[in-house]
Structure formats: C-alpha cells, structure tokens
Design a protein around this motif. Structure first.
Motif, PDB file in Angstrom:
ATOM      1  N   ALA A  71      38.324  -3.636 -12.945  1.00  0.00           N
ATOM      2  CA  ALA A  71      37.881  -2.265 -12.677  1.00  0.00           C
ATOM      3  C   ALA A  71      36.483  -2.285 -12.070  1.00  0.00           C
ATOM      4  O   ALA A  71      35.555  -2.900 -12.620  1.00  0.00           O
ATOM      5  CB  ALA A  71      37.891  -1.452 -13.960  1.00  0.00           C
ATOM      6  N   VAL A  72      36.327  -1.612 -10.928  1.00  0.00           N
ATOM      7  CA  VAL A  72      35.035  -1.545 -10.230  1.00  0.00           C
ATOM      8  C   VAL A  72      34.787  -0.104  -9.804  1.00  0.00           C
ATOM      9  O   VAL A  72      35.716   0.684  -9.640  1.00  0.00           O
ATOM     10  CB  VAL A  72      35.020  -2.480  -8.999  1.00  0.00           C
ATOM     11  N   PRO A  73      33.502   0.288  -9.627  1.00  0.00           N
ATOM     12  CA  PRO A  73      33.196   1.684  -9.272  1.00  0.00           C
ATOM     13  C   PRO A  73      33.848   2.109  -7.966  1.00  0.00           C
ATOM     14  O   PRO A  73      33.903   1.342  -7.007  1.00  0.00           O
ATOM     15  CB  PRO A  73      31.670   1.680  -9.163  1.00  0.00           C
ATOM     16  N   GLN A  74      34.337   3.350  -7.920  1.00  0.00           N
ATOM     17  CA  GLN A  74      34.900   3.925  -6.714  1.00  0.00           C
ATOM     18  C   GLN A  74      34.193   5.255  -6.408  1.00  0.00           C
ATOM     19  O   GLN A  74      33.296   5.290  -5.595  1.00  0.00           O
ATOM     20  CB  GLN A  74      36.420   4.100  -6.847  1.00  0.00           C
ATOM     21  N   MET A  75      34.545   6.343  -7.093  1.00  0.00           N
ATOM     22  CA  MET A  75      33.740   7.556  -6.985  1.00  0.00           C
ATOM     23  C   MET A  75      32.437   7.387  -7.764  1.00  0.00           C
ATOM     24  O   MET A  75      31.445   8.068  -7.487  1.00  0.00           O
ATOM     25  CB  MET A  75      34.508   8.758  -7.523  1.00  0.00           C
ATOM     26  N   ALA A  76      32.454   6.526  -8.732  1.00  0.00           N
ATOM     27  CA  ALA A  76      31.277   6.289  -9.570  1.00  0.00           C
ATOM     28  C   ALA A  76      30.266   5.404  -8.855  1.00  0.00           C
ATOM     29  O   ALA A  76      30.626   4.530  -8.058  1.00  0.00           O
ATOM     30  CB  ALA A  76      31.682   5.649 -10.888  1.00  0.00           C
ATOM     31  N   ALA A  77      28.984   5.648  -9.164  1.00  0.00           N
ATOM     32  CA  ALA A  77      27.930   4.732  -8.733  1.00  0.00           C
ATOM     33  C   ALA A  77      27.750   3.627  -9.763  1.00  0.00           C
ATOM     34  O   ALA A  77      27.363   2.511  -9.444  1.00  0.00           O
ATOM     35  CB  ALA A  77      26.618   5.490  -8.531  1.00  0.00           C
ATOM     36  N   GLY A  78      28.066   3.956 -11.018  1.00  0.00           N
ATOM     37  CA  GLY A  78      27.933   2.994 -12.101  1.00  0.00           C
ATOM     38  C   GLY A  78      28.021   3.700 -13.431  1.00  0.00           C
ATOM     39  O   GLY A  78      28.297   4.903 -13.500  1.00  0.00           O
ATOM     40  N   HIS A  79      27.753   2.967 -14.517  1.00  0.00           N
ATOM     41  CA  HIS A  79      27.866   3.553 -15.852  1.00  0.00           C
ATOM     42  C   HIS A  79      26.910   2.853 -16.805  1.00  0.00           C
ATOM     43  O   HIS A  79      26.383   1.768 -16.513  1.00  0.00           O
ATOM     44  CB  HIS A  79      29.298   3.411 -16.379  1.00  0.00           C
ATOM     45  N   SER A  80      26.687   3.488 -17.939  1.00  0.00           N
ATOM     46  CA  SER A  80      25.910   2.893 -19.026  1.00  0.00           C
ATOM     47  C   SER A  80      26.626   3.183 -20.333  1.00  0.00           C
ATOM     48  O   SER A  80      27.387   4.153 -20.440  1.00  0.00           O
ATOM     49  CB  SER A  80      24.485   3.450 -19.056  1.00  0.00           C
ATOM     50  N   VAL A  81      26.394   2.329 -21.334  1.00  0.00           N
ATOM     51  CA  VAL A  81      27.033   2.462 -22.641  1.00  0.00           C
ATOM     52  C   VAL A  81      25.958   2.395 -23.719  1.00  0.00           C
ATOM     53  O   VAL A  81      25.055   1.547 -23.656  1.00  0.00           O
ATOM     54  CB  VAL A  81      28.069   1.342 -22.878  1.00  0.00           C
ATOM     55  N   SER A  82      26.040   3.282 -24.698  1.00  0.00           N
ATOM     56  CA  SER A  82      25.072   3.293 -25.790  1.00  0.00           C
ATOM     57  C   SER A  82      25.213   2.029 -26.639  1.00  0.00           C
ATOM     58  O   SER A  82      26.232   1.345 -26.601  1.00  0.00           O
ATOM     59  CB  SER A  82      25.269   4.535 -26.659  1.00  0.00           C
ATOM     60  N   ASP A  83      24.183   1.732 -27.399  1.00  0.00           N
ATOM     61  CA  ASP A  83      24.178   0.519 -28.215  1.00  0.00           C
ATOM     62  C   ASP A  83      25.336   0.460 -29.201  1.00  0.00           C
ATOM     63  O   ASP A  83      25.860  -0.614 -29.502  1.00  0.00           O
ATOM     64  CB  ASP A  83      22.852   0.404 -28.984  1.00  0.00           C
ATOM     65  N   ASP A  84      25.738   1.635 -29.715  1.00  0.00           N
ATOM     66  CA  ASP A  84      26.846   1.644 -30.670  1.00  0.00           C
ATOM     67  C   ASP A  84      28.214   1.678 -29.995  1.00  0.00           C
ATOM     68  O   ASP A  84      29.253   1.667 -30.655  1.00  0.00           O
ATOM     69  CB  ASP A  84      26.711   2.806 -31.659  1.00  0.00           C
ATOM     70  N   GLY A  85      28.230   1.722 -28.652  1.00  0.00           N
ATOM     71  CA  GLY A  85      29.479   1.684 -27.907  1.00  0.00           C
ATOM     72  C   GLY A  85      30.255   2.990 -27.905  1.00  0.00           C
ATOM     73  O   GLY A  85      31.381   3.034 -27.395  1.00  0.00           O
ATOM     74  N   LEU A  86      29.654   4.062 -28.421  1.00  0.00           N
ATOM     75  CA  LEU A  86      30.394   5.313 -28.584  1.00  0.00           C
ATOM     76  C   LEU A  86      30.103   6.361 -27.513  1.00  0.00           C
ATOM     77  O   LEU A  86      30.802   7.379 -27.455  1.00  0.00           O
ATOM     78  CB  LEU A  86      30.100   5.902 -29.971  1.00  0.00           C
ATOM     79  N   THR A  87      29.096   6.141 -26.695  1.00  0.00           N
ATOM     80  CA  THR A  87      28.779   7.098 -25.633  1.00  0.00           C
ATOM     81  C   THR A  87      28.715   6.374 -24.297  1.00  0.00           C
ATOM     82  O   THR A  87      27.934   5.435 -24.122  1.00  0.00           O
ATOM     83  CB  THR A  87      27.442   7.806 -25.897  1.00  0.00           C
ATOM     84  N   TRP A  88      29.563   6.799 -23.390  1.00  0.00           N
ATOM     85  CA  TRP A  88      29.597   6.254 -22.033  1.00  0.00           C
ATOM     86  C   TRP A  88      29.116   7.329 -21.062  1.00  0.00           C
ATOM     87  O   TRP A  88      29.589   8.470 -21.119  1.00  0.00           O
ATOM     88  CB  TRP A  88      31.016   5.841 -21.640  1.00  0.00           C
TER      89      TRP A  88
END
Length: 525
Positions: A71-88
């Motif tokens: 999986a690679v970005p398409q419409m997205a520029a990128g993403h981040s994930v919180s330390d607990d893994g629960l918020t993208w």
C-alpha cells in the motif's frame, strides 16, 4: 450478425459495426469492449469486476498498491500514527478536485470510508475496530480506533472487491444498501452520464483537472496519466463479434478472449494478447445459506466432495498451463495458502454422492441456479454444476439470464417460489481473496456479508485473531485454522484457478498489470 463459426473459418474480418467512435479522430479515442454489460455503477455496492473497472475510471483511492502489492499513497500525501496506534491521520495531497468542480475535502473521504466500511469485508473488519472516521480540517482525515489495526493501509488501499473509492460527502451519505447512480468522482476520467446506455455504450472523457502523481504507475498507484480525450465502452456480448470488431480495427481492446479464439488473434500481427492479472481468478460456486437445502452444512459438504475441478477448468481454458486445480477455498500460490482439501474435494463418485445426499437430509427441494448466458466462463460452470447436481439426485431448475439480471437477482433473500435462488457461480481475482479478512467467499458475516449470507462466529473470531496477531507465527497458524474452518463449513465451493487473456490492437502501449483493466498510461504508438 457474424457468428463464432463464421469468424473462426474466415481469414479476415469484415467491418460490420457502426460505432460513433469510428468517425472520430482515432488517435484521441480509446475503444474498449468489457467482458459483460455494466448495469451497476456503484463500485462500493457490488464487487463485480466490470463495475470495479468502471470505478477506477471515475474514482480514486487514498492509497493504492504497487507491483509488490504494498500500500502506497495515492490521493494521500502521507499519514501519521499516534504512539498508542489508535489514531491515524491521513493528509490529502494538493490539487484534488471532483468532477463537479468542488475540491476534495477530508470530510468527503471520511464519509466515503464510513460507507465502504459497512459494505466491504475488509472494510467491515476495520469498521469493527474503529470508533470514528472523521476529519480535523479540509486536508486531514482522522481515523480513531478502539484497538490497534496494523493492516489499516492494506484495507483502504486494496485493489479489488471493493476498493475504498472516494466520492463527495453528499453521495457517500447514501445508505450502503442503496446504489449510488450519480457518478461524480475525482479520478482520471469523467463519466458522461448522458451517453450511458446500459447494454450498449458507456462513455468517459479525460478529466482535465486531474493532477497525476509524479511516480511511475504500477497497478493502482503512481501517476495516472491519460493519453486519450475519450474512452468509449461498447458492449458486444458475442465473443466472436467482439473479436471480429477488434480485427477490423473498429475497437481497440477486448477485456476477454475465448480460448478457441486465441490462435486466430495470435496470428494477426496487428493484434496482441494481453494478460493483465498475473495472479489469475478463482472460480466459485456460491450457496444461498438462508434457504433449504443449503442451510444444512451436511448437504454443502456433499457437493464439495462431489465436485471435481478439472472439468470446470477445461471448460474455459484451452491450454493446460492456463488452469490449476486448487483444493482450497483460498487461491493456491498465494502466501500462506495450503491445499487443505486434499483427500476431501472431488472424492465422491455419483452413486456415493447420492447416498451421502440422502443421509445429509436432502428432501428434494428445488435448486434454482442463476446462469448468466452472456458470460461464457460462468455460463459453462453453471451448466456443469447443474448437470452434476442432477446426476447426484437433486431437483435442478436452471434459470438462464443476462449477467445484469443475475447481479440483481442474487441479492434477493426471497424463497425460490418468489424469485429467490439456491446457487450462483462467479469468479474472484485471486489477489482479492488471499487472506481471511478479504476473502468474502469464506467470511461468516451473515446478513452484512457477501450474498449467500453465510454466518459463522468461529470464522469471524479467526479473522479478528489474524488481524491482531502479534507475530508472523501466530498469523500463519491462524490463517491455516481459517482455511480448515472454511473446508469444514463449506460457505462456497472452489472450482479451480484460471488465467485468461484479453486482446488489443498492437499499436497500444503502456497497459498496466492489474486485477481489472486500467486505461491510464495507455497510448497509441
């Protein structure tokens, strides 16, 4: 009309179609013949391959997959994930615009993901672990989870059946049980609604405001650069008619070619065969689990044990290398798949199956088989299933229909006396059913799952355990358990894996590999 026998016996096709595209500038129009009619336009509502092909023209996805299925970005520029893994948080790239002129906003994407998560099997697994699909601002999507879901990008970036395609919020608010018919996306083509004639013609125009990514294209990712002003689909149900049109230069690209037409096309230097999907498709017999007799697992097990895959493969392939017996409800050759059905599938002869069927509690119920006569491969399989079931003593009612009608009929939960059904054959790209979460043919979701409505809590527990596995060893063991459970419960019966070719004019270049045909990057040489 030129028929198949006439075509095979001739050395040259005579132009016979009157297509509007013929009179237009050939360099600027790409003319395509789909494998079947496009009756459902909403790629979230149905996983039908022709609808997904259409969907990739009109819509785009936040993430795509590259040639390694990453999986690679398409419409997205990128993403981040919180330390607990629960918020993208997923950030949209610049320049995204819908076909109605409105910018793509995070709220559109959140609503689209919400609708998709209620319809698609992998989406439902993600939805079960999601507190909310939301947004922080116009450029930032926020997905809040209730538990870690490490395969989130795999879910929203999967290439088939059904991809998480993005539409405007006003359309994405449509109930997932209701089809969206207004086609407004942000993809590389704009659907020309006024020229759509189901059963005949679909037209797409290059979307001038589409901003491609800079990366090289691969599968559903990278720069989707369109080199034609118009893309015209012409529905030609007869395979020989379609092949003759290709030979005459009246169309440019056929989605499928019957095996016995392959030699004729191969000999023509102006044409070439094209195999877009290197993973092939898995053919499937699907039961309606709501109605007798296939609400009984023992009856389903008899059918599984009576089906020998080789005749099904031979009915749609001309060369041995184009088919593969696969005694598993998952496609062989994919990572982690084991032939757990060795010694089980195809082990009952007719007389033994008759005895086993009586012991399983079959009471002579009418078996309605939905048979699409306009898809040669599925038609062949439906007829073989009907013949087998008749020979083992079942009361078969073969109902011959067009594919569009089958797609509509198979979502009916009515009894057979009121338009219901018992069995329908179909096929799935192997890449789309290669793990416990994506394999709709084995998921046990009941009413919220794939038509046929198989319900099994144990299967769903294994899906969740696979998704949350803490190690590769745990994931592999859980995957094997899921395969064994599918063999035991028989939600569907696999009919073998096959590989097929399309065909195109030899001057077309740049066609990409994929589970469906994709029309960006294609140009005329």
């Amino acid at each position: 009309m030129l028929n198949r026998r006439t075509f095979l016996g001739s050395t040259a096709a005579v132009p016979f179609l009157s297509l509007p595209a013929v009179a237009q500038n050939r360099a600027r129009v790409l003319r395509y013949v789909p494998g079947t009619n496009l009756t459902v336009l909403d790629p979230i509502f149905t996983p039908a391959a022709v609808t997904i092909t259409h969907g990739y023209c009109v819509f785009d996805t936040l993430y795509g997959v590259d040639a390694q299925m990453k999986a690679v970005p398409q419409m997205a520029a990128g993403h981040s994930v919180s330390d607990d893994g629960l918020t993208w948080e997923i950030t949209l790239r610049d320049g995204l615009k819908f076909h109605d002129g409105e910018p793509v906003r995070a709220r559109d994407c959140a609503a689209s993901l919400e609708r998709w998560s209620k319809r698609d099997s992998f989406g439902q697994a993600l939805g079960a672990a999601t507190e909310s699909f939301g947004f922080k601002d116009d450029k930032t999507i926020v997905i809040k989870l209730t538990r870690r879901f490490g395969r989130l990008l795999d879910a929203i970036g999967k290439p088939h059946s059904s991809p998480a395609m993005i539409m405007p919020e006003r359309l994405a608010k449509t109930s997932p049980t209701v089809q969206v018919t207004e086609m407004v996306g942000s993809g590389p083509f704009r659907f020309v609604q006024g020229e759509y004639v189901s059963g005949s013609r679909m037209v797409y125009e290059k979307f001038a405001d589409y901003v491609p990514r800079s990366e090289a294209p691969a599968w559903t990712s990278g720069g989707k650069v369109v080199h034609f002003d118009r893309l015209e689909w012409q529905v030609l149900p007869d395979p020989a008619t379609a092949a003759a049109a290709l030979q005459a230069g009246e169309v440019d690209w056929l989605a499928t070619v019957l095996p016995d037409l392959v030699p004729t096309i191969s000999r023509n230097r102006q044409l070439r065969l094209f195999r877009g999907d290197p993973y092939g498709v898995q053919s499937v017999l699907r039961f309606n689990h709501l109605l007798p007799p296939f609400d009984k697992v023992a009856v389903r097990q008899v059918v599984l044990r009576a089906v020998e895959q080789l005749p099904f493969i031979q009915s749609i392939t001309a060369r041995p290398e184009d088919g593969e017996v696969c005694r598993s409800l998952y496609p062989c050759g994919m990572p982690g798949v084991t032939e757990v059905g060795q010694g089980v599938m195809g082990t009952l002869d007719v007389e033994a199956a008759k005895r086993a069927l009586a012991a399983a509690g079959y009471n002579g119920e009418r078996i309605v088989i939905l048979n699409p006569t306009d898809i040669a491969t599925i038609n062949a399989h439906s007829l073989l299933v009907g013949d087998l079931l008749q020979r083992i003593g079942m009361n078969v009612d073969m109902q011959s229909l067009d594919w569009g009608t089958v797609v509509q009929r198979r979502i009916s939960k009515n009894p057979v006396e009121r338009g219901g059904w018992s069995i329908a054959c179909t096929n799935w790209p192997a890449i789309s059913i290669d793990n416990p979460a994506t394999n709709a043919t084995t998921r046990g979701q009941g009413d919220s799952g794939w038509w046929g409505w198989f319900r099994d809590a144990t299967t769903e527990e294994l899906v969740q355990k696979w998704l949350s596995a803490a190690s590769a060893e745990e994931a592999n063991a859980t995957f094997l358990a899921a395969q064994q459970r599918a063999l035991e419960m028989v939600p569907s019966v696999p009919l073998g894996r096959t590989f097929s070719d399309g065909a195109m004019r030899a001057d077309l270049q740049g066609a990409l590999a994929g589970s469906v045909q994709m029309f960006w990057n294609v140009r005329r040489g």
